[in-house]
Scaffold this active site. Structure first.
Site, PDB file in Angstrom:
ATOM      1  N   HIS A   1       0.810  -1.220   0.000  1.00  0.00           N
ATOM      2  CA  HIS A   1       0.000   0.000   0.000  1.00  0.00           C
ATOM      3  C   HIS A   1       0.840   1.265   0.000  1.00  0.00           C
ATOM      4  CE1 HIS A   1      -3.337  -2.742   0.674  1.00  0.00           C
ATOM      5  NE2 HIS A   1      -3.961  -1.827  -0.037  1.00  0.00           N
TER       6      HIS A   1
ATOM      7  N   GLU B   1     -11.347 -10.515  -4.771  1.00  0.00           N
ATOM      8  CA  GLU B   1      -9.897 -10.509  -4.533  1.00  0.00           C
ATOM      9  C   GLU B   1      -9.431 -11.752  -3.776  1.00  0.00           C
ATOM     10  OE1 GLU B   1      -8.801  -7.030  -2.283  1.00  0.00           O
ATOM     11  OE2 GLU B   1     -10.603  -7.093  -1.072  1.00  0.00           O
TER      12      GLU B   1
ATOM     13  N   ASP C   1      -4.623  -8.218  -4.316  1.00  0.00           N
ATOM     14  CA  ASP C   1      -4.779  -9.329  -3.379  1.00  0.00           C
ATOM     15  C   ASP C   1      -5.031 -10.648  -4.103  1.00  0.00           C
ATOM     16  OD1 ASP C   1      -4.380  -8.428  -0.723  1.00  0.00           O
ATOM     17  OD2 ASP C   1      -6.170  -7.197  -0.935  1.00  0.00           O
TER      18      ASP C   1
ATOM     19  N   CYS D   1      -9.966  -2.878 -10.031  1.00  0.00           N
ATOM     20  CA  CYS D   1      -9.367  -1.731  -9.339  1.00  0.00           C
ATOM     21  C   CYS D   1      -7.983  -2.060  -8.785  1.00  0.00           C
ATOM     22  CB  CYS D   1     -10.289  -1.221  -8.243  1.00  0.00           C
ATOM     23  SG  CYS D   1     -10.724  -2.495  -7.056  1.00  0.00           S
TER      24      CYS D   1
END
Ligand code: PEP
Ligand code: MG
Length: 584
Positions: A193, A435, A459, A506
């Site tokens: 992240h 995910e 993920d 996404c």
């Protein structure tokens, strides 16, 4: 000073030249703390563990430096090892803990300070230099003892390139406010992240350099090349000139993109796809609009909960979601509900660290267990839905039971609002992030309860290939184009379409030029990515026909290795836009 070239993982594109600002070079504040007689063995074992871990860390680093840069550069670590193996120092610390009944970190800190004082008074230049070894090793040991990472980011400015062992996503958020030129870290992968955040705030970044903090000194001039993953320390004149030219070229390319700003993302045969932006903070909205992007495909709301001592109230969240809804109106904003855990921790919740945080108590699992927190967020979103076109999306759904439970809490939240006579849109769309492999394989079931799917490849890749997305040591296994991943993506899109719902993506994959043709050919309806990536993706979509993309996807699905798919995808992109993309 010699020029040094370090190779890492490119995390966020762009080239910057600036002064290094090393984090983790601080003196820790170590408080004086008493311990009971009974606690002493525990204190001693904590110390032993910290010494073992520090030793391991130093040896690891020494090997890497020796491998990458030669043994003479690795010798400095011998001095570090001598400090940590100094029996006199170790014995003095343990004896004092036993005698004075004080916490080991405090005593260690005091002893270390005394050693440094003694060395600072000697005339001998060689011995004087040992102070920095003592301090360096001392900080490492203390970091282990205190379970700390690095100091805060106060005092940094826009001209610096932050160099850190690791940075948390919330550190990255802070850097956004400070507008740093770029950052580099020893650890981390492409879809950690921290890396994602860097892209969103358009800050060049290289991660996974392994030895950056040991090779770079505060104030060194460094070039960070976020496109290739290179970091050049103390660059020579010629290198500086070469990079100045590169920067000019990037500037030229970026002149092409504004011409696309107001054009739709439509293929040559007229198929239009939706391009949306991923955001972490409402402050990113101006960047999104600047790039001509009209919708938000993923609003990672957990960043709202970070960098603060308390939880955001329903009211505070309502204001933020309302702002985003109004700013993007009439276009859609997909608000993803709290996805904490993994590499995103919230200090105010005091959640114990899981052994395997990405498989642990995170995202929807946490929200279902804490309906008080979850429902406050849902109520805030529902109320804000009156001010624009909001949609809700749940992260990390692994099966339909979780989806039903989440929807039940959504209904409860609506009921609570009705009781307070507060208004909301009853028909707000609710979608699911796909995910987790179990969700990908049961999309036909999930589609009955969902208005849309958005594929979270960051993920999905880590779970299907069993590769920690933040670990630079296994980064070579993190293959977005692995046949297993492609098959899962195909399955999700087909199941969604069969059920009559749209399917977006996404994860970072949707903003990678080399992957776009393939995803288009598989039938993806929406691509959501950092806003800065939208122009280049639009340029590619506008240069092909649906048929061409479908043929490319078919061919890619027949290949057996991820690297072959990547090679093939890059060749195809080069064929379509030879002026902008090379074959490799
Ligand atoms: C993903 O997993 O692909 C995703 C978009 O969510 P995050 O990166 O926040 O986990
Ligand atoms: Mg995710």
């Amino acid at each position: 000073m010699n020029e040094i070239v370090l190779r890492g993982i490119p995390a966020s594109p762009g080239i910057k030249i600036g002064q290094a600002y090393l984090l983790g070079q601080e003196d820790y504040v170590v408080l004086k703390r008493s311990v009971s007689e009974k606690q002493i063995p525990f204190e001693v074992s904590r110390f032993e563990d910290a010494l073992i871990n520090t030793r391991r860390e130093i040896l690891d680093l020494q090997n890497k430096v020796a491998e990458g840069m030669g043994t003479e550069h690795a010798e400095i670590f011998d001095a570090h090892l001598l400090v940590i193996e100094d029996r006199m120092l170790i014995e003095e610390v343990i004896t004092r803990v036993k005698k004075e009944k004080l916490a080991i970190d405090y005593v260690f800190y005091q002893v270390l300070k005394r050693y440094a004082d003694v060395f600072s008074k000697v005339e001998d230049e060689y011995l004087k230099e040992r102070i920095s070894d003592i301090n360096d090793v001392g900080r490492r040991v203390l970091r282990h003892l205190l379970g700390k990472k690095s100091k805060g980011l106060e005092g940094i400015s826009s001209s610096v390139i932050v160099v850190a062992h690791d940075l948390s996503p919330s550190d990255t958020a802070t850097m956004h406010h400070k507008k740093v030129a770029g950052f580099i870290t020893d650890i981390g992968g492409k879809t950690s992240h921290t890396a994602i955040m860097a892209k969103s705030i358009e800050t060049p970044a290289v991660v996974g350099l392994e030895i950056a903090t040991s090779q770079i000194k505060d104030g060194n001039t460094i070039i960070i090349d976020g496109n290739s993953g290179l970091v050049i320390v103390n660059p020579r004149h010629e290198t500086l000139n070469k990079y100045q030219r590169k920067k000019e070229k990037i500037k030229d390319l970026s002149k092409v993109y504004p011409t696309l700003k107001d054009l739709p993302a439509v293929t040559l045969d007229g198929r239009e796809v939706k391009l949306s932006a991923n955001i972490e903070l409402p402050e990113e909205i101006p960047i999104v609009l600047e790039h001509g992007v009209h919708s938000i495909g993923l609003y990672r709301t957990e960043f709202f909960y970070m960098n603060r001592k308390d939880l955001p109230s329903e009211e505070e969240q309502f204001k933020a979601y309302r702002y985003v809804a109004e700013a993007m109106k009439p276009h859609s904003v997909i608000i993803r509900t709290l996805d904490l855990g993994g590499d995103k921790f919230l200090s105010q919740l005091q959640i114990p660290h899981d052994m395997t945080p990405f498989l642990g108590w995170r995202a929807i699992r946490f929200c279902l267990a804490r309906p008080d927190i979850f429902k406050a967020q849902l109520r805030a979103i529902l109320r804000a839905s009156m001010y624009g076109n909001l949609k809700i999306m749940y992260p990390m759904i692994s099966g339909v039971e979780e989806l039903k439970q989440a929807n039940k809490l959504l209904e409860d939240s609506k009921k609570e609002l009705r009781a307070k006579k507060l208004i909301y849109k009853d028909d707000i769309e609710v979608g699911v992030m796909i995910e987790v492999p179990s969700a990908a394989l049961t999309c036909d079931i999930l589609s009955k309860e969902a208005a849309f799917f958005s594929i979270g490849t960051n993920d999905l890749i880590q779970y299907s290939l069993a590769v920690d997305r933040t670990n630079e040591k296994v980064a070579y296994l993190y293959e977005p184009l692995h046949p297993a991943v492609l098959r899962l993506i195909k399955n999700i899109i087909n199941a969604g379409h069969k059920a009559g719902i749209w399917v977006g993506m996404c994860g970072e994959m949707s903003g990678e030029p080399a992957f776009v043709l393939l995803l288009l050919g598989l039938g993806l309806d929406e691509f959501s990515m950092p806003a800065s990536a939208v122009p280049r993706i639009k340029q590619i979509i506008r240069a092909v026909t649906t048929k061409q993309a479908e043929v490319i996807a078919q061919e890619a699905l027949s290949l057996s290795e991820g690297k072959d798919v990547e090679k093939f995808a890059k060749e195809q992109l080069h064929k379509i836009l030879p002026k902008y993309y090379t074959r490799t």
